[in-house]
Design a protein around this motif. Structure first.
Motif, short mmCIF file in Angstrom:
data_model
loop_
_atom_site.label_atom_id
_atom_site.label_comp_id
_atom_site.label_asym_id
_atom_site.label_seq_id
_atom_site.Cartn_x
_atom_site.Cartn_y
_atom_site.Cartn_z
N TRP A 33 -0.92 -42.90 35.94
CA TRP A 33 0.51 -43.16 35.68
C TRP A 33 0.82 -43.40 34.23
N HIS A 34 -0.10 -44.03 33.53
CA HIS A 34 0.18 -44.38 32.14
C HIS A 34 -0.49 -43.41 31.17
N CYS A 47 -8.74 -39.05 29.40
CA CYS A 47 -9.38 -39.49 30.64
C CYS A 47 -9.18 -38.44 31.74
N ARG A 48 -10.23 -38.16 32.50
CA ARG A 48 -10.07 -37.13 33.52
C ARG A 48 -9.22 -37.59 34.70
N ILE A 53 -5.87 -52.55 28.58
CA ILE A 53 -7.15 -52.09 29.12
C ILE A 53 -6.84 -51.07 30.21
N TRP A 54 -7.62 -49.99 30.20
CA TRP A 54 -7.38 -48.92 31.16
C TRP A 54 -8.19 -49.15 32.43
#
Ligand SMILES: [Zn+2]
Length: 138
Positions: A68-69, A74-75, A115-116
């Motif tokens: 969403w963000h 990133c895969r 943080i992801w």
């Protein structure tokens, strides 16, 4: 087309509803708690309603879902194959909203860290993130 769009919109709304107290947020909160860090959650009076807030450190944390963000590179930040325009618009709005929240918080004197989701799943990146929080004092 209209039906399809409303289905996407519905699942988007549902994801928004369940976006609080997600597994990544809980992982960050438990890890922070284990290290003895004290924080508040979901301060709705602050821009973007940060997921964790460290009032004394004047530090706001967002735990962002990679999809969403749009975690860069990133895969998990893939784009669905149908209704591409719909998704691209939605993603652009999310990124814009995140950026606006960050700027508003900073203008109120808050520092902001993100943080992801994928980083919360790894002990090493989670640990590094907590160490980062501690750099902002107590
Ligand atoms: Zn990611």
């Amino acid at each position: 087309m209209t039906d399809r769009l409303s289905t996407d919109r519905r699942s988007w709304l549902m994801s928004r509803v369940s976006s609080k107290d997600t597994a990544p947020e809980i992982r960050v909160r438990s890890a922070a708690h284990r290290r003895g860090l004290r924080f508040r959650i979901h301060r709705r009076d602050l821009p973007g309603s940060p997921d964790l807030v460290f009032p004394k450190r004047r530090l706001a944390i967002f735990v962002h879902g990679c999809f969403w963000h749009r975690h860069p590179g990133c895969r998990k930040a893939s784009t669905p194959k149908s209704n591409i325009a719909f998704w691209q618009k939605k993603f652009a709005q999310n990124i814009e909203r995140d950026e606006l929240s960050r700027r508003k918080l900073q203008s109120l004197g808050w520092q902001v860290l993100t943080i992801w989701e994928c980083e919360t799943k790894r002990e090493d990146t989670l640990y590094t993130f907590l160490k980062e929080i501690e750099k902002y004092g107590n």
